[in-house]
Scaffold this motif. Structure first.
Motif, PDB file in Angstrom:
ATOM      1  N   ALA A 145     -12.491  -4.295   8.032  1.00 11.89           N
ATOM      2  CA  ALA A 145     -11.812  -4.649   9.285  1.00 11.89           C
ATOM      3  C   ALA A 145     -10.374  -5.037   8.967  1.00 11.89           C
ATOM      4  CB  ALA A 145     -12.533  -5.793   9.978  1.00 11.89           C
ATOM      5  N   ILE A 146      -9.424  -4.261   9.505  1.00  6.89           N
ATOM      6  CA  ILE A 146      -8.002  -4.502   9.261  1.00  6.89           C
ATOM      7  C   ILE A 146      -7.343  -4.892  10.579  1.00  6.89           C
ATOM      8  CG2 ILE A 146      -5.834  -3.494   8.464  1.00  6.89           C
ATOM      9  CD1 ILE A 146      -7.471  -1.635   6.679  1.00  6.89           C
ATOM     10  N   HIS A 147      -6.709  -6.041  10.582  1.00  3.99           N
ATOM     11  CA  HIS A 147      -6.079  -6.594  11.784  1.00  3.99           C
ATOM     12  C   HIS A 147      -4.569  -6.331  11.706  1.00  3.99           C
ATOM     13  CE1 HIS A 147      -5.607 -10.347  14.602  1.00  3.99           C
ATOM     14  NE2 HIS A 147      -5.239  -9.211  15.174  1.00  3.99           N
ATOM     15  N   VAL A 148      -4.039  -5.619  12.717  1.00  6.84           N
ATOM     16  CA  VAL A 148      -2.614  -5.274  12.750  1.00  6.84           C
ATOM     17  C   VAL A 148      -1.986  -5.907  13.985  1.00  6.84           C
ATOM     18  CG1 VAL A 148      -0.905  -3.414  12.841  1.00  6.84           C
ATOM     19  CG2 VAL A 148      -3.040  -3.096  11.562  1.00  6.84           C
ATOM     20  N   ILE A 149      -0.987  -6.764  13.772  1.00  8.78           N
ATOM     21  CA  ILE A 149      -0.240  -7.377  14.874  1.00  8.78           C
ATOM     22  C   ILE A 149       1.192  -6.852  14.816  1.00  8.78           C
ATOM     23  CG2 ILE A 149       0.547  -9.521  15.937  1.00  8.78           C
ATOM     24  CD1 ILE A 149      -1.762 -10.959  14.572  1.00  8.78           C
ATOM     25  N   ASN A 150       1.599  -6.160  15.864  1.00  8.39           N
ATOM     26  CA  ASN A 150       2.955  -5.620  15.956  1.00  8.39           C
ATOM     27  C   ASN A 150       3.734  -6.420  16.990  1.00  8.39           C
ATOM     28  OD1 ASN A 150       5.283  -4.112  16.034  1.00  8.39           O
ATOM     29  ND2 ASN A 150       4.384  -2.414  17.189  1.00  8.39           N
ATOM     30  N   ARG A 151       4.673  -7.234  16.535  1.00  5.27           N
ATOM     31  CA  ARG A 151       5.488  -8.045  17.443  1.00  5.27           C
ATOM     32  C   ARG A 151       6.810  -7.356  17.788  1.00  5.27           C
ATOM     33  NH1 ARG A 151       3.606 -11.206  13.324  1.00  5.27           N
ATOM     34  NH2 ARG A 151       1.962 -12.715  13.857  1.00  5.27           N
ATOM     35  N   LEU A 152       7.021  -6.178  17.241  1.00  4.44           N
ATOM     36  CA  LEU A 152       8.259  -5.444  17.507  1.00  4.44           C
ATOM     37  C   LEU A 152       8.229  -4.832  18.900  1.00  4.44           C
ATOM     38  CD1 LEU A 152       8.610  -3.541  14.112  1.00  4.44           C
ATOM     39  CD2 LEU A 152      10.012  -5.461  14.873  1.00  4.44           C
ATOM     40  N   ASN A 153       9.398  -4.584  19.438  1.00  4.87           N
ATOM     41  CA  ASN A 153       9.503  -3.904  20.730  1.00  4.87           C
ATOM     42  C   ASN A 153       9.606  -2.397  20.532  1.00  4.87           C
ATOM     43  OD1 ASN A 153       9.588  -3.913  23.550  1.00  4.87           O
ATOM     44  ND2 ASN A 153      11.826  -3.788  23.568  1.00  4.87           N
ATOM     45  N   SER A 154       8.931  -1.896  19.528  1.00  4.27           N
ATOM     46  CA  SER A 154       8.902  -0.456  19.249  1.00  4.27           C
ATOM     47  C   SER A 154       7.573  -0.119  18.592  1.00  4.27           C
ATOM     48  CB  SER A 154      10.063  -0.048  18.332  1.00  4.27           C
ATOM     49  OG  SER A 154       9.986  -0.728  17.094  1.00  4.27           O
ATOM     50  N   ASP A 155       7.156   1.136  18.752  1.00  5.27           N
ATOM     51  CA  ASP A 155       5.924   1.592  18.109  1.00  5.27           C
ATOM     52  C   ASP A 155       6.138   1.671  16.598  1.00  5.27           C
ATOM     53  OD1 ASP A 155       5.076   1.906  20.720  1.00  5.27           O
ATOM     54  OD2 ASP A 155       5.611   4.031  20.768  1.00  5.27           O
ATOM     55  N   ILE A 156       5.051   1.508  15.860  1.00  3.98           N
ATOM     56  CA  ILE A 156       5.165   1.545  14.397  1.00  3.98           C
ATOM     57  C   ILE A 156       4.116   2.480  13.802  1.00  3.98           C
ATOM     58  CG2 ILE A 156       6.162  -0.756  14.164  1.00  3.98           C
ATOM     59  CD1 ILE A 156       3.343  -1.779  13.424  1.00  3.98           C
ATOM     60  N   LEU A 157       4.450   3.014  12.643  1.00  5.07           N
ATOM     61  CA  LEU A 157       3.521   3.800  11.839  1.00  5.07           C
ATOM     62  C   LEU A 157       3.137   2.960  10.628  1.00  5.07           C
ATOM     63  CD1 LEU A 157       2.061   6.394  10.916  1.00  5.07           C
ATOM     64  CD2 LEU A 157       4.228   7.121   9.882  1.00  5.07           C
ATOM     65  N   VAL A 158       1.829   2.771  10.454  1.00  5.13           N
ATOM     66  CA  VAL A 158       1.323   1.959   9.344  1.00  5.13           C
ATOM     67  C   VAL A 158       0.590   2.871   8.361  1.00  5.13           C
ATOM     68  CG1 VAL A 158      -0.259   0.115   8.683  1.00  5.13           C
ATOM     69  CG2 VAL A 158       1.123  -0.112  10.752  1.00  5.13           C
ATOM     70  N   THR A 159       0.970   2.772   7.097  1.00  8.65           N
ATOM     71  CA  THR A 159       0.307   3.520   6.029  1.00  8.65           C
ATOM     72  C   THR A 159      -0.296   2.530   5.039  1.00  8.65           C
ATOM     73  OG1 THR A 159       1.921   5.311   6.246  1.00  8.65           O
ATOM     74  CG2 THR A 159       0.589   5.271   4.239  1.00  8.65           C
ATOM     75  N   ILE A 160      -1.603   2.650   4.820  1.00 11.97           N
ATOM     76  CA  ILE A 160      -2.310   1.770   3.884  1.00 11.97           C
ATOM     77  C   ILE A 160      -3.156   2.647   2.968  1.00 11.97           C
ATOM     78  CG2 ILE A 160      -3.945  -0.128   3.625  1.00 11.97           C
ATOM     79  CD1 ILE A 160      -3.251  -0.988   6.473  1.00 11.97           C
ATOM     80  N   ASN A 161      -2.942   2.528   1.667  1.00 18.87           N
ATOM     81  CA  ASN A 161      -3.702   3.318   0.697  1.00 18.87           C
ATOM     82  C   ASN A 161      -4.301   2.424  -0.372  1.00 18.87           C
ATOM     83  OD1 ASN A 161      -2.984   5.732   1.958  1.00 18.87           O
ATOM     84  ND2 ASN A 161      -1.144   5.976   0.709  1.00 18.87           N
ATOM     85  N   SER A 162      -5.533   2.756  -0.745  1.00 21.95           N
ATOM     86  CA  SER A 162      -6.174   2.083  -1.876  1.00 21.95           C
ATOM     87  C   SER A 162      -6.999   3.101  -2.647  1.00 21.95           C
ATOM     88  CB  SER A 162      -7.083   0.949  -1.397  1.00 21.95           C
ATOM     89  OG  SER A 162      -7.848   0.450  -2.488  1.00 21.95           O
ATOM     90  N   ASN A 163      -6.727   3.213  -3.942  1.00 22.16           N
ATOM     91  CA  ASN A 163      -7.529   4.098  -4.787  1.00 22.16           C
ATOM     92  C   ASN A 163      -8.220   3.319  -5.911  1.00 22.16           C
ATOM     93  OD1 ASN A 163      -5.119   3.665  -6.335  1.00 22.16           O
ATOM     94  ND2 ASN A 163      -5.696   5.425  -7.607  1.00 22.16           N
ATOM     95  N   SER A 164      -8.256   1.971  -5.762  1.00 22.68           N
ATOM     96  CA  SER A 164      -8.833   1.137  -6.823  1.00 22.68           C
ATOM     97  C   SER A 164      -9.757   0.092  -6.217  1.00 22.68           C
ATOM     98  CB  SER A 164      -7.721   0.440  -7.617  1.00 22.68           C
ATOM     99  OG  SER A 164      -6.837   1.394  -8.180  1.00 22.68           O
ATOM    100  N   ILE A 165     -10.996   0.072  -6.716  1.00 23.47           N
ATOM    101  CA  ILE A 165     -11.973  -0.884  -6.204  1.00 23.47           C
ATOM    102  C   ILE A 165     -13.020  -1.176  -7.279  1.00 23.47           C
ATOM    103  CG2 ILE A 165     -13.484   0.886  -5.205  1.00 23.47           C
ATOM    104  CD1 ILE A 165     -13.882  -0.979  -2.800  1.00 23.47           C
ATOM    105  N   ASN A 166     -13.348  -2.441  -7.453  1.00 26.28           N
ATOM    106  CA  ASN A 166     -14.420  -2.869  -8.378  1.00 26.28           C
ATOM    107  C   ASN A 166     -14.261  -2.301  -9.784  1.00 26.28           C
ATOM    108  OD1 ASN A 166     -15.457  -4.151  -6.176  1.00 26.28           O
ATOM    109  ND2 ASN A 166     -17.284  -2.873  -5.982  1.00 26.28           N
ATOM    110  N   GLY A 167     -13.037  -2.233 -10.290  1.00 27.40           N
ATOM    111  CA  GLY A 167     -12.814  -1.739 -11.645  1.00 27.40           C
ATOM    112  C   GLY A 167     -12.702  -0.236 -11.749  1.00 27.40           C
ATOM    113  N   ASN A 168     -12.824   0.476 -10.615  1.00 22.56           N
ATOM    114  CA  ASN A 168     -12.751   1.937 -10.615  1.00 22.56           C
ATOM    115  C   ASN A 168     -11.495   2.402  -9.875  1.00 22.56           C
ATOM    116  OD1 ASN A 168     -15.583   2.363 -11.662  1.00 22.56           O
ATOM    117  ND2 ASN A 168     -16.038   1.287  -9.744  1.00 22.56           N
ATOM    118  N   SER A 169     -10.809   3.381 -10.466  1.00 15.94           N
ATOM    119  CA  SER A 169      -9.687   4.043  -9.805  1.00 15.94           C
ATOM    120  C   SER A 169      -9.973   5.536  -9.761  1.00 15.94           C
ATOM    121  CB  SER A 169      -8.374   3.801 -10.556  1.00 15.94           C
ATOM    122  OG  SER A 169      -7.979   2.455 -10.455  1.00 15.94           O
TER     123      SER A 169
END
Length: 418
Positions: free
Chosen positions: A211-235
């Motif tokens: 669950a990712i919570h995104v709060i945009n307080r800007l008066n413009s639309d935004i593009l959000v990029t989130i990447n993860s390739n590493s978890i629990n010792g594995n990449s």
């Protein structure tokens, strides 16, 4: 497209009506038509030359036979009997011609009126259809624009899903980015009992959502990029989480991102290699400066082991590199393992691969994160899916970049995959 063809057809019909309208109006006042009408009226007169009296000698003149008086030779072209007769003829022709022209004008007015009514109807229909087309286009573009925005999504967005809150919790605030204008937080993990087996390596793929919570307080639309390739010792070269979504101005949204190909159900640690935010005109363009590590309170951790028959093709005090050729899942390829033996986070920023000296022979990862103590796994394929690369001399060179301290950068040089 069908509406477009209708509008084009109506436009062609409209041009035809306009042409017909001006054609009818022009013919009503045509000089040639007036001359023809006068000629037709003149032919209606039964022309009989009368006998007239000569003004000079008083004798009778048969105008059918003589052009002048046969007795005295006097002309009669000025004779009142003669001229009055022709004046009557001209008046008749003129009157009848004007009457005919009036009738033609009336008929032309009626026909042009009908054509003008058709023109008006056609223009009205075209205007309505264009308005409808514009309305449909606006609705489509608005829906397309709105459809790109992420809102508060559902955790179980299909009837087959049954995600519930995980038994472990995030340690700390879970903030991925916060500059006061945009705040992105990893809040919770959710798990589902619908898991599948990895029949080759003998473990289960987890079915976990974040669950990712995104709060945009800007008066413009935004593009959000989130990447993860590493978890629990594995990449890995692909992403466990990859978000590329738009969020509306002044919005507050929670999205649920699935973690792909994750071993088992517990997340003890997840590292985000990229968190970036921008608006359409790039007046706002921000990103997390370093990878963000989020931990939970679970003790479970599972690092994918290097296959027992893998070959050690490179070793140093910083990393071990293994490779093995496999055709598992009917997918012939090399599996590459990179074990980071240091306490430094590395980025693999440059990879060159060769088949018998050809630098364009293999498809490999480009840029990937290998955190401290992690094992990185990637597939290496031939560009030609049918090519058997196991019998060829395949080699690669890997460049490791330590952004924390460039003094720890190193390269393997070209090493054989066999």
């Amino acid at each position: 497209m069908f509406l477009f063809y209708i509008i084009v057809g109506l436009l062609i019909y409209l041009f035809y009506l306009i042409f017909r309208y001006f054609q009818v109006k022009a013919n009503a006042f045509s000089k040639d038509e007036v001359i023809k009408a006068a000629g037709r009226q003149a032919k209606k007169l039964e022309y009989v030359d009368p006998e007239i009296t000569c003004d000079f000698c008083g004798c009778k003149i048969d105008t059918r036979k003589y052009k002048v008086c046969p007795h005295c030779g006097g002309p009669y072209d000025k004779d009142i009997e003669w001229t009055s007769r022709h004046e009557v003829e001209e008046a008749f022709v003129e009157r009848e011609t004007l009457h005919l022209i009036s009738k033609r004008q009336q008929k032309a007015a009626e026909e042009s009126g009908k054509i003008l009514a058709r023109i008006k109807r056609s223009i009205f229909i075209i205007a309505i259809l264009n308005l409808a087309a514009i309305t449909v286009a606006i609705i489509y573009l608005n829906n397309a624009r709105n459809s790109r925005y992420m809102g508060k999504t559902e955790l179980n967005d299909t009837k087959y899903e049954n995600y519930t809150e995980a038994s472990y919790n995030i340690v700390g605030d879970g903030v991925l980015f916060d500059d006061g204008r945009v705040t992105i937080t990893l809040e919770k993990f959710y798990v589902s009992d619908r898991v599948r087996d990895n029949e080759i390596d003998g473990y289960k793929y987890g079915n976990v959502k974040a669950a990712i919570h995104v709060i945009n307080r800007l008066n413009s639309d935004i593009l959000v990029t989130i990447n993860s390739n590493s978890i629990n010792g594995n990449s890995q070269s692909s992403y466990y989480i990859s978000t590329y979504d738009y969020f509306k101005r002044n919005s507050d949204s929670v999205i649920y991102e699935k973690i792909y190909e994750m071993p088992y159900q517990s997340v003890s640690e997840i590292i985000f290699s990229r968190v970036s935010i921008s608006n359409d005109d790039f007046t706002y363009n921000e990103a997390a400066e370093t990878p963000i590590c989020i931990r939970t309170d679970t003790d479970f951790s599972y690092t994918l082991p290097v296959k027992q028959d893998a070959n050690l093709i490179f070793t140093s005090d910083k990393a071990d590199v293994y490779s093995i050729y496999t055709e598992e899942d009917y997918n012939p390829r090399y599996l590459l393992y990179v074990v980071n033996k240091t306490d430094k986070d590395y980025m693999i920023k440059g990879t060159e691969v060769k088949i018998a000296g050809d630098e364009h022979g293999l498809y490999c990862f480009s840029e990937s994160q290998v955190p401290a103590g992690y094992t990185f796994i990637s597939n290496i394929h031939s560009y030609d899916a049918e090519e058997d690369i196991s019998k060829k001399d395949c080699s690669l060179s890997i460049f490791f970049s330590c952004e924390e301290d460039p003094r720890y950068d190193f390269s393997t040089g070209y090493i054989s995959l066999k």
